[in-house]
Design an enzyme around this catalytic site. Structure first.
Site, short mmCIF file in Angstrom:
data_model
loop_
_atom_site.label_atom_id
_atom_site.label_comp_id
_atom_site.label_asym_id
_atom_site.label_seq_id
_atom_site.Cartn_x
_atom_site.Cartn_y
_atom_site.Cartn_z
N SER A 221 0.84 -1.19 0.00
CA SER A 221 0.00 0.00 0.00
C SER A 221 0.87 1.24 0.00
CB SER A 221 -0.91 0.03 1.23
OG SER A 221 -0.16 0.31 2.40
N ASP A 222 0.32 2.34 -0.52
CA ASP A 222 0.95 3.62 -0.23
C ASP A 222 0.79 3.87 1.26
OD1 ASP A 222 2.18 6.08 -0.47
OD2 ASP A 222 1.03 6.66 -2.26
N TRP A 223 1.57 4.78 1.80
CA TRP A 223 1.63 4.95 3.26
C TRP A 223 0.28 5.41 3.80
CZ3 TRP A 223 5.26 2.56 1.46
CH2 TRP A 223 6.42 2.23 2.16
#
Length: 820
Positions: A221-223
């Site tokens: 995932s993106d952060w």
């Protein structure tokens, strides 16, 4: 070995691999000898795990749009190799790059971080970048998958894109990264795609990425970009970042025991994580996470070369290159002259080893530095100039800066973005910090103090509260939308008098919703006005040449917000107009992360677009201006005459910037030059445009066959440098298709070659196309369709400079499945 480890793992241990341990590392399983590894940003450097804006120094390379302008995959591959070295110096095994989202509009805050408006050019550069990085044993992470072409409400916005447009424009760079470069990791985007978050989008992550393209790496995932437990793991998301676990951990164990997630899905994801560790050599040699700064001469030379290779000469009325020996008086003007704008903002930022401003580069290039006069003229900054100088920082346990400090340090810049605090005894949710510094103004008068903070902060001048970033705090646009809008206060100061500046900071309370980061930025400046513009005009009046360094910086071109328009911010247009009115030899050097409108274009002799080319900026600028290097760049994005000429800017907010949580890609495949060519909208500068310092002659193209076959067709074009200087020429090959049951663009880029030639030298551009290059995506059959008929091959120097048009017959129709 991997399956043996998996067989010994408990469900809890398998699940532990599927979330980060902290902001940058994965979770180890010591019992079974499974180590942890570190990941690091970013596309134009390797920052490590420290602060976003400080920490261990790193080498700063050009941003992606500058690489896109180079049209030079082999040089980008060399940069990938160098970046792998940099990642290793930060103890990292995974580089969170490249970014391959498409330049849909000129307003995306991360336009600078992406290569191009064209998927083919983007794919070629991404493949080269990944091969360079991964060839050195570091995993690349292609991002953001998919539909992240704007920063507006990016964490919730649904990008509504039809499948044909996805398949032809937005997915090809990811597809080629998987099929050709074997990319080891993919990062899902924040946004939703057609209503579903990409981190839990089964069609995107499993059907397309894994089943059709054969991807066997990890999806992270993106952060803070994952939002669920069962949905993400069932869709194909392997790693939730950052850690510690939010929606995984005990929640995922429970979901598996309750049958909401199959044990096989957990094992498969854990297996992919272990495979990543094996691929980066973590089992053979335990990773050393120590961070070091390495500043190599070969990296410096590569950055300098890349800077010139991506520099686009947009206009040259017989003034460039400048002759060093014939210039007695040079005026160096503008907000980007003495300041080194080397990178964009957001997660791509790093703490560069050094930076070279254009003024420094010009002075170094000329033997007579006394001939150079510098005046800033005006400012363009979105935020008050950050404080620079000695700052004493004290860290305290708990809030309120009470008791004895637990840690103290000296820093040189008034910006703090903490991923890790300087002591393990400090709780990121319950600490405070006091920054103290002296400020001695050079001039008397009104000064403006500014501060923005993700958390709560107050700024005092000689004990008087001047900027309140605490009372009434609300989220704004800074620090990815986690900080307030900059708060300002004005104080009248005396020249030469020392003032004590104090900033007190503490994090937000845990009850606040959303992503909570810990950051503060503060600064001070004396406002400029008409007198400063007039000083620039007077300095330019009698100069042999006026060099105007204008554009934007990383406060404007940044992750977290889009641009308000396509004009130069501040009074820069006024500055250009007034300087050009008194000096007929005015050269404008632009630094922006994308296109701008140029109402002043006809009044200046030359325009050079330098983008953000990394730490060697000033040297690369001087190389090009004085002819020590060729301006080798060609535009990777169309420059429209006006913002409204862009296909995404229709006046309908549902198309851009979005409405009611949805942004509709109504233009479909007609992005960039596809729109300008097909709709007859004349650009300011076309896709692929760029001038040089020499001349070339093109010979008639030769084809390997007059009919398309399953093996494809090769087009060869001989190019001769007929000038007296070395230089480079770009040969582009577009396909133009017969009428089909769907509307198709006037032409589409399918191959290119960049030739670097000495005077009198001839080189051959060899360009291959296949049936897929003639095809469009057919929604009904779910495949790429190339219909039988007569096509045209368009050989061009740019989208508007067509040199040859060749007929090509395709006697057979082709139906090319997405899985092959």
């Amino acid at each position: 070995m991997i399956d043996s480890i998996l067989d010994k793992m408990t469900l809890e241990e398998q699940v532990s691999l599927l979330s980060g341990a902290d902001f940058w590392t994965t979770v180890p399983v010591e019992r079974l000898g499974v180590p942890k590894i570190k990941v690091t940003d970013g596309p134009n450097g390797a920052r490590g795990a420290g602060s976003l804006v400080a920490g261990v120094k790193a080498t700063c390379f050009p941003v992606a749009i500058a690489l896109g302008a180079s049209w030079n995959p082999s040089l980008v591959k060399q940069m990938g190799v160098a970046l792998a070295r940099q990642a290793k110096s930060k103890g990292a095994a995974v580089l969170l790059a490249p970014t391959v989202n498409i330049h849909r509009s000129g307003l995306n805050g991360r336009n600078f971080e992406c290569y191009s408006e064209d998927p083919m050019l983007t794919a070629e550069l991404a493949v080269a970048y990944i091969e360079g990085v991964q060839g050195e044993g570091i995993a690349a992470t292609i991002k953001h998958f998919a539909g992240n072409e704007s920063e507006i409400e990016r964490q919730t916005m649904s990008s509504d894109i039809d499948e044909r447009t996805l398949r032809e424009i937005y997915l090809p760079p990811f597809e080629q990264a998987v099929r050709r470069a074997g990319v080891m990791a993919v990062m899902s985007s924040y946004n939703r795609l057609n209503g579903s978050y990409t981190s839990e989008h089964h069609w995107l992550l499993t059907k397309v990425l894994r089943e059709e393209w054969g991807f066997d790496g990890i999806v992270m995932s993106d952060w803070f970009g994952s939002h669920s437990t069962a949905e993400t793991i069932n869709a194909g998301l392997d790693l939730e970042m950052p850690g510690p676990a939010r929606d995984r951990g005990e929640k995922l164990v429970a979901a598996a025991r309750e049958g909401k997630v199959e044990a096989a899905a957990v094992r498969a994801a854990a297996r992919r994580m272990l495979l990543l560790l094996e691929r980066v050599g973590a089992f053979k040699s335990r990773p050393d996470l120590t961070e070091r700064a390495i500043d190599l001469p070969e990296d410096r030379a590569l950055i300098r070369r890349l800077g010139a290779e991506g520099a686009v000469l947009l206009k040259n009325d017989s003034i460039l290159p400048l002759a060093k020996t014939s210039l007695d008086r040079i005026a160096v003007i503008g907000p980007n002259a003495a300041s080194a704008r080397v990178m964009g903002g957001g997660s791509a930022q790093i703490a560069a080893h050094y930076t070279v401003s254009p003024l420094e580069g010009i002075r170094a290039a000329l033997s007579n530095a006394n001939s150079i006069s510098h005046v800033v003229g005006c400012r363009h900054n979105r935020l008050i100039d950050v404080f620079k100088g000695k700052i004493a920082v004290e860290y305290f346990k708990g809030r309120g800066c009470k008791g004895d400090p637990l840690h103290a340090e000296i820093v040189d810049k008034g910006e703090f973005f903490w991923f890790e605090l300087p002591s393990g005894e400090l709780d990121p949710a319950d600490f405070s910090a006091r920054m103290t510094m002296q400020f001695v103004p050079e001039e008397g008068g009104e000064h403006v103090f500014g501060m923005t903070n993700a958390g709560l902060a107050r700024l005092f001048v000689d004990g008087e509260l001047t900027v309140d970033g605490r009372e009434g705090w609300t989220r704004g646009e800074n620090y990815f939308g986690t900080a307030n809008d900059e708060q300002r206060g004005t104080v009248t100061l005396e020249a030469g008098k020392a003032y004590e500046i104090t900033v007190e900071y503490e994090p937000s309370t845990a009850s606040e919703e959303g992503i909570n980061l810990i950051a503060v930025r503060f600064g001070v400046e004396k406002p400029l006005g008409e007198a400063d513009i007039e000083a620039a005009v007077e300095t330019s009046r009698n100069a042999d040449v006026a060099l105007l360094f204008v554009g934007r910086d990383g406060e404007w071109d940044t992750e977290g917000l889009d641009l308000p328009d396509m004009r130069l911010p501040g009074p820069q247009e006024e500055l250009i107009e007034k300087v050009a009115a008194v000096n007929a030899n005015t050269v404008v050097v632009l630094q922006t992360g994308g296109p701008i409108e140029m109402p002043w274009l006809g009044k200046v002799r030359a325009v050079l677009q330098m983008w953000y080319p990394g730490q060697e900026l000033g040297n690369a600028v001087a190389d090009v201006l004085f002819g020590d290097a060729e301006p080798g760049g060609r535009l990777p994005q169309t420059f429209p005459k006006a913002l409204t000429d862009n296909s995404a800017i229709t006046g309908d907010p549902a198309v851009y910037p979005g409405q009611d949580g949805h942004v509709r890609y109504a233009e479909g495949v007609f992005v960039g030059y596809r729109h300008h060519d097909t709709r007859a909208v004349e650009p300011l500068f076309p896709f692929g445009f760029g001038l040089g310092y020499t001349r070339f002659r093109w010979s008639e193209p030769l084809l390997s066959a007059n009919e398309m076959s399953s093996e494809g067709v090769i087009v060869s074009v001989d190019v001769t440098n007929i000038g007296d200087r070395p230089g480079s020429e770009l040969v582009q090959l577009y396909t133009s298709s017969p009428k089909a049951k769907v509307e198709r663009p006037d032409k589409e880029l399918r191959a290119f070659a960049k030739l670097s030639l000495q005077p009198g030298e001839t080189g051959t551009a060899t360009l291959k196309i296949t049936p897929r290059d003639l095809a469009y995506f057919d929604i009904e059959t779910g495949a790429f369709r190339a219909e039988a008929g007569n096509y045209q091959l368009v050989v061009a120097a740019n989208a508007a400079d067509i040199r040859f048009v060749i007929d090509l017959a395709s006697p057979s129709s082709y139906l090319l499945p997405t899985s092959y």
